[in-house]
Design an enzyme around this catalytic site. Structure first.
Site, PDB file in Angstrom:
ATOM      1  N   TYR A  60       6.604  36.941  47.196  1.00 38.62           N
ATOM      2  CA  TYR A  60       5.709  36.225  46.278  1.00 38.62           C
ATOM      3  C   TYR A  60       6.213  36.354  44.851  1.00 38.62           C
ATOM      4  O   TYR A  60       7.084  37.168  44.542  1.00 38.62           O
ATOM      5  CB  TYR A  60       4.277  36.754  46.397  1.00 38.62           C
ATOM      6  CG  TYR A  60       4.027  38.084  45.735  1.00 38.62           C
ATOM      7  CD1 TYR A  60       3.371  38.170  44.508  1.00 38.62           C
ATOM      8  CD2 TYR A  60       4.443  39.278  46.327  1.00 38.62           C
ATOM      9  CE1 TYR A  60       3.130  39.392  43.905  1.00 38.62           C
ATOM     10  CE2 TYR A  60       4.205  40.500  45.737  1.00 38.62           C
ATOM     11  CZ  TYR A  60       3.543  40.549  44.517  1.00 38.62           C
ATOM     12  OH  TYR A  60       3.319  41.761  43.913  1.00 38.62           O
ATOM     13  N   ARG A 105      14.016  35.741  40.215  1.00 40.06           N
ATOM     14  CA  ARG A 105      13.555  36.927  40.944  1.00 40.06           C
ATOM     15  C   ARG A 105      13.050  36.546  42.332  1.00 40.06           C
ATOM     16  O   ARG A 105      13.275  37.278  43.300  1.00 40.06           O
ATOM     17  CB  ARG A 105      12.471  37.658  40.151  1.00 40.06           C
ATOM     18  CG  ARG A 105      12.042  38.972  40.793  1.00 40.06           C
ATOM     19  CD  ARG A 105      11.131  39.791  39.895  1.00 40.06           C
ATOM     20  NE  ARG A 105       9.879  39.114  39.617  1.00 40.06           N
ATOM     21  CZ  ARG A 105       8.887  39.649  38.891  1.00 40.06           C
ATOM     22  NH1 ARG A 105       9.022  40.863  38.375  1.00 40.06           N
ATOM     23  NH2 ARG A 105       7.775  38.979  38.662  1.00 40.06           N
ATOM     24  N   LYS A 120      10.072  41.841  45.661  1.00 40.67           N
ATOM     25  CA  LYS A 120       8.661  41.485  45.427  1.00 40.67           C
ATOM     26  C   LYS A 120       8.099  40.863  46.706  1.00 40.67           C
ATOM     27  O   LYS A 120       7.971  39.642  46.835  1.00 40.67           O
ATOM     28  CB  LYS A 120       8.538  40.536  44.228  1.00 40.67           C
ATOM     29  CG  LYS A 120       7.150  40.486  43.615  1.00 40.67           C
ATOM     30  CD  LYS A 120       7.182  39.723  42.302  1.00 40.67           C
ATOM     31  CE  LYS A 120       5.801  39.604  41.670  1.00 40.67           C
ATOM     32  NZ  LYS A 120       5.277  40.894  41.187  1.00 40.67           N
ATOM     33  N   GLU A 147       6.921  53.570  38.375  1.00 41.32           N
ATOM     34  CA  GLU A 147       6.176  52.428  37.845  1.00 41.32           C
ATOM     35  C   GLU A 147       4.722  52.618  38.229  1.00 41.32           C
ATOM     36  O   GLU A 147       4.336  53.646  38.783  1.00 41.32           O
ATOM     37  CB  GLU A 147       6.719  51.115  38.407  1.00 41.32           C
ATOM     38  CG  GLU A 147       6.724  51.012  39.921  1.00 41.32           C
ATOM     39  CD  GLU A 147       7.439  49.772  40.421  1.00 41.32           C
ATOM     40  OE1 GLU A 147       7.520  48.785  39.679  1.00 41.32           O
ATOM     41  OE2 GLU A 147       7.912  49.787  41.576  1.00 41.32           O
ATOM     42  N   LEU A 176      10.327  47.736  40.838  1.00 37.04           N
ATOM     43  CA  LEU A 176      10.390  46.279  40.741  1.00 37.04           C
ATOM     44  C   LEU A 176      10.873  45.890  39.352  1.00 37.04           C
ATOM     45  O   LEU A 176      10.318  46.360  38.354  1.00 37.04           O
ATOM     46  CB  LEU A 176       9.012  45.673  41.004  1.00 37.04           C
ATOM     47  CG  LEU A 176       8.974  44.150  40.979  1.00 37.04           C
ATOM     48  CD1 LEU A 176       9.698  43.569  42.184  1.00 37.04           C
ATOM     49  CD2 LEU A 176       7.539  43.636  40.923  1.00 37.04           C
TER      50      LEU A 176
END
Length: 291
Positions: free
Chosen positions: A37, A56, A153, A185, A209
């Site tokens: 996504y 990405r 992702k 993160e 990410l």
């Protein structure tokens, strides 16, 4: 009341009302979380860094060995049409691709003849209010229990969901993920730390990410001569920081002022974060004016 998701949505070549959109229960996104996504922020009906977001998306598709079902121009056209028909000036465009629906449940990839499922929709973009920014937010730390390809992702986000829910149950806005003694993160954000005026950012590895906002922050730091080091940040450094921020397309630059119940620095948003937020707004507005 305005619905959270705008009609129409896009599904497999068609724009149609959300209530009419449906996928097979055998879709591998439903059965396995086998998909990817992307989320693109839109300001004043202009997509922000769409090229980087679509790059990405392509990198994640390649990472899970799924051919991109659409050419770049078609992706851009889908985004533009969703933006045009949504009722909000500031929006969030969600894109999702799964490996499609086979006629049997098998862990191995289905035949190449099985088409991917492509879904996209617009929703309102809600960024932190001035009051939230002025106070900052609370966060907790949790053990990073995700898989080892956090740079992709993908839609299989259960570990992130559980970490974020743990934060919510403790009245906090985010969970910061610690692995092998280092902060990687947040459950749904990137993390920056400031100590003695020096901005620290975790490096891009397979355990983080690569955020689009993260990249903008690094660019702005360089442009404005903000001292910066991109390196692993030890948990002890996180806890001793003068400032901690969470960044994302929806949070932009948001100070974390309480961590595990203890104040970060003096318990208020710090000056480096305040400057970075303003630099980000100036950059964003300049890009949007250029169209």
């Amino acid at each position: 009341m305005t619905p959270y998701v705008a009609d129409p949505v896009y599904l497999n070549g068609q724009f149609l009302p959300l209530a009419q959109a449906g996928v097979s229960p055998l879709d591998r996104g439903f059965l396995y979380g086998d998909g990817v996504y992307e989320v693109i922020p839109v300001y004043s009906r202009r997509p922000f860094r769409i090229a980087e977001h679509l790059a990405r998306l392509q990198a994640t598709l390649a990472g899970i060995h799924l051919d991109n079902p659409l050419p770049l121009a078609e992706w851009q056209g889908i985004v533009e049409r969703l933006v045009e028909h949504a009722p909000w000036d500031d929006q969030s465009i969600y894109l999702q691709v799964t490996r499609g629906a086979d006629d049997k449940r098998d862990h191995a990839f289905p035949p190449k003849s099985v088409p991917a499922t492509v879904f996209a929709f617009a929703s309102p973009l809600v960024t932190p209010s001035a009051a939230v920014r002025a106070a900052g937010v609370a966060a907790i730390t949790v053990a990073d229990q995700r898989w080892a390809r956090c740079d992709l992702k993908v839609i299989s986000l259960l570990a992130n969901v559980l970490a974020r829910q743990q934060a919510v149950e403790q009245g906090c806005a985010e969970a910061l993920l610690i692995r092998d003694g280092y902060v990687k993160e947040g459950a749904a954000s990137n993390v920056f730390v400031v100590k003695n005026g020096l901005l620290l950012a975790p490096p891009k590895t397979q355990l983080m990410l690569p955020g689009i906002t993260y990249d903008v922050i690094l660019e702005l730091a360089e442009q404005h001569l903000q001292p910066l080091e991109v390196r692993e940040i030890a948990e002890a450094e996180l806890r001793a920081a003068d400032e901690v921020w969470m960044t994302s397309s929806t949070k932009e630059v948001l100070a974390i002022t309480t961590l595990d119940g203890e104040p970060v620095g003096d318990g208020r948003p710090g000056p480096v974060g305040e400057r970075m937020w303003q630099w980000y707004q100036d950059f964003k507005n300049t890009i949007m004016r250029k169209g």
